[in-house]
Motif scaffolding. Sequence first.
Motif, PDB file in Angstrom:
ATOM      1  N   VAL A   1       0.475  -1.116   0.007  1.00  0.00           N
ATOM      2  CA  VAL A   1      -0.060   0.154  -0.326  1.00  0.00           C
ATOM      3  C   VAL A   1       1.297   1.568  -0.049  1.00  0.00           C
ATOM      4  CG1 VAL A   1      -1.979   1.229   1.229  1.00  0.00           C
ATOM      5  CG2 VAL A   1      -2.023  -1.554   0.916  1.00  0.00           C
ATOM      6  N   ALA A   2       1.798   1.243   1.102  1.00  0.00           N
ATOM      7  CA  ALA A   2       2.834   2.747   0.835  1.00  0.00           C
ATOM      8  C   ALA A   2       3.724   2.796   0.078  1.00  0.00           C
ATOM      9  CB  ALA A   2       3.074   2.429   2.624  1.00  0.00           C
ATOM     10  N   PRO A   3       3.985   1.890  -0.772  1.00  0.00           N
ATOM     11  CA  PRO A   3       4.900   2.399  -1.749  1.00  0.00           C
ATOM     12  C   PRO A   3       4.271   2.941  -2.821  1.00  0.00           C
ATOM     13  CG  PRO A   3       5.128   0.259  -1.316  1.00  0.00           C
ATOM     14  CD  PRO A   3       4.418   0.805   0.076  1.00  0.00           C
TER      15      PRO A   3
ATOM     16  N   MET B   1      -1.702   9.063   3.476  1.00  0.00           N
ATOM     17  CA  MET B   1      -0.932   7.824   3.423  1.00  0.00           C
ATOM     18  C   MET B   1      -1.647   7.355   4.413  1.00  0.00           C
ATOM     19  SD  MET B   1       0.810   7.180   1.035  1.00  0.00           S
ATOM     20  CE  MET B   1       1.510   5.753   1.976  1.00  0.00           C
ATOM     21  N   THR B   2      -2.275   8.111   5.593  1.00  0.00           N
ATOM     22  CA  THR B   2      -3.211   7.309   7.235  1.00  0.00           C
ATOM     23  C   THR B   2      -4.426   6.934   6.673  1.00  0.00           C
ATOM     24  OG1 THR B   2      -1.776   8.984   8.164  1.00  0.00           O
ATOM     25  CG2 THR B   2      -4.066   7.571   9.428  1.00  0.00           C
ATOM     26  N   ALA B   3      -4.617   7.837   5.981  1.00  0.00           N
ATOM     27  CA  ALA B   3      -6.845   7.674   5.413  1.00  0.00           C
ATOM     28  C   ALA B   3      -6.433   6.180   4.305  1.00  0.00           C
ATOM     29  CB  ALA B   3      -7.248   8.473   4.240  1.00  0.00           C
ATOM     30  N   ALA B   4      -4.925   5.622   3.322  1.00  0.00           N
ATOM     31  CA  ALA B   4      -5.020   4.806   3.204  1.00  0.00           C
ATOM     32  C   ALA B   4      -4.540   3.483   3.252  1.00  0.00           C
ATOM     33  CB  ALA B   4      -4.622   5.000   1.815  1.00  0.00           C
TER      34      ALA B   4
ATOM     35  N   GLY C   1     -15.373   8.701   1.954  1.00  0.00           N
ATOM     36  CA  GLY C   1     -15.302   9.247   2.495  1.00  0.00           C
ATOM     37  C   GLY C   1     -14.162   9.522   3.941  1.00  0.00           C
ATOM     38  N   PHE C   2     -12.789   8.031   3.492  1.00  0.00           N
ATOM     39  CA  PHE C   2     -11.332   8.884   4.499  1.00  0.00           C
ATOM     40  C   PHE C   2     -11.030  10.270   4.006  1.00  0.00           C
ATOM     41  CE2 PHE C   2     -11.045   4.571   6.496  1.00  0.00           C
ATOM     42  CZ  PHE C   2     -11.797   5.153   7.322  1.00  0.00           C
ATOM     43  N   LEU C   3     -11.178  10.076   2.283  1.00  0.00           N
ATOM     44  CA  LEU C   3     -10.339  11.210   1.844  1.00  0.00           C
ATOM     45  C   LEU C   3     -11.350  12.563   1.716  1.00  0.00           C
ATOM     46  CD1 LEU C   3      -7.998  11.443  -0.649  1.00  0.00           C
ATOM     47  CD2 LEU C   3      -9.664  11.250  -2.381  1.00  0.00           C
TER      48      LEU C   3
END
Length: 542
Positions: A445-447, A475-478, A521-523
């Motif tokens: 996910v992160a990279p 990144m926290t949301a993802a 929603g998070f975005l």
Amino acid sequence: MVLWSKEQDKPSEMSTGAIETKKEGAPPAYHHTNGSVHPIILTDSPEDLRPEAGDYELTEVTSFSERPESENDRSEMVVIDCRANAKGQREEDALLENASQSNESDDTSTDQSPVPSAPLKETSLSIGLQVVFPFLLAGFGTVAAGMVLDIDQHWTVFTEVTEVFILVPALLGLKGNLEMTLASRLSTAANIGQMDTAKDMWKMIMGNLALIQVQATVVGFLASIAAVIFGWIPEGHFKMGHAVLLCASSVATAFIASLLLGLIMIGVIIGSRKVGINPDNVATPIAASLGDLITLSLLAGISTGLYEQLEYNNYANPLVCAFFVALTPIWVLIARRIPSTREVLYSGWEPVIIAMAISSVGGLILDKTVSNPNFAGMAVFTPVINGVGGNLVAVQASRISTYLHMNGLPMVEPSPTPKKCPTPCSTFFSSNVNSRSARVLFLLVAPGHLVFLYTISSMRAGHTTLTTIFIAFYMTAALLQVLILLYLADWMVHWMWGRGMNPDNFSIPYLTALGDLLGTGFLALCFHILWLIGDGDADVGD
């Protein structure tokens, strides 16, 4: 086994796999198909123990009960050294059962049904190597879709009929509701050997293509109704012309996109099996790589063209909608001919419709957010965060479903005990292959998102400056979105399997729809928080 008797001169039938050898006046012999020949029937007189020399006639026998037995000429049967291979017989029964389920009544050969493929042995490295390329390809596809949406949001049809934004997550969700579900079903069928023969493969392809066309038409129609309800009823505004425009645009986009993506999925799965790659690892990401881009491009083009016709032709939109709806009975007839798709045709509507409703809620959030000029930059990131989360959870759900199907087949290890409520530790830190794949997918996910954000920034797309604080919130949301989805996949697939529901047909629509809702929603929450703390838009690329 071998059976010698002297009573019958005519051939009699016993059981499949037994052959009767006999000659008039001599004891017949039965030969088992496993190659064992056991002479042996004792009659009343000792001189009948040995057969006379001569030619014997071989006939198939199906029943002992058909052998007449007179009161005076009675034979006593004794079977000596009968060492039938129980395991071989069970395997033969399993093959016959598979053959009957695939409706190959015209084939009389016993070797037409392939033996189910053995489970693939995969390490974390092999899973990662197989997943990373299609994951990146799918990610770049969502980046392209985000850039298309970023441009489309300024088109006339999007500004005049803003409810089109509500259609976006619902129609993009078709890749989870239909194409990824199709990929999961075909991947499972390929892995357990149900597509090894050309006849089985074409039956599976035709049935599933017809099925997704039926589902696409219905879902597209219902998505337009949801857009009307969520968009106009709260505000009290309703225009019949715009309602028909939404219906025609939605149905046409869903139909054409599903047909194109379905054909691509079939080619990917067949090609994957030929080169020795697990289709579960590549099919669903590739479906998403082109799915968002194709669907958004079709939606923008079709809706723009139909919107222009509103001024000149009042019949264009209703005719387009009626044309695609009229094709539905044809696809229903084709899908009903295949047993596997017939079941989904009758019972697979609940997850698709509920998933469409969940995605439409995400569309409502998107509509209300991007309609605010302060949050116009959200459009380019929405397909990316939703697409990445949906791709990863679809891979995991498809893998778990395939694992359960393969371990639930006859002659394979017994079906695992369904989990009632797995813990996060068992989902991500246990030693089984599904936990291993969950760790690999989460670590991507992160990279992956950093690469996609850099791509968006380097192409100067969107309206948002990629500051450090924005990247941290994004990144926290993802990560939170994918973490929740992978855990829900572990619970949901096992829960459905334990209740006799096929996870291939039920789990992925729910999971991808939840991914759309969580991602949007998070975005939206991130953009609102960033606006409140002063990290506003810088109109990059506007």
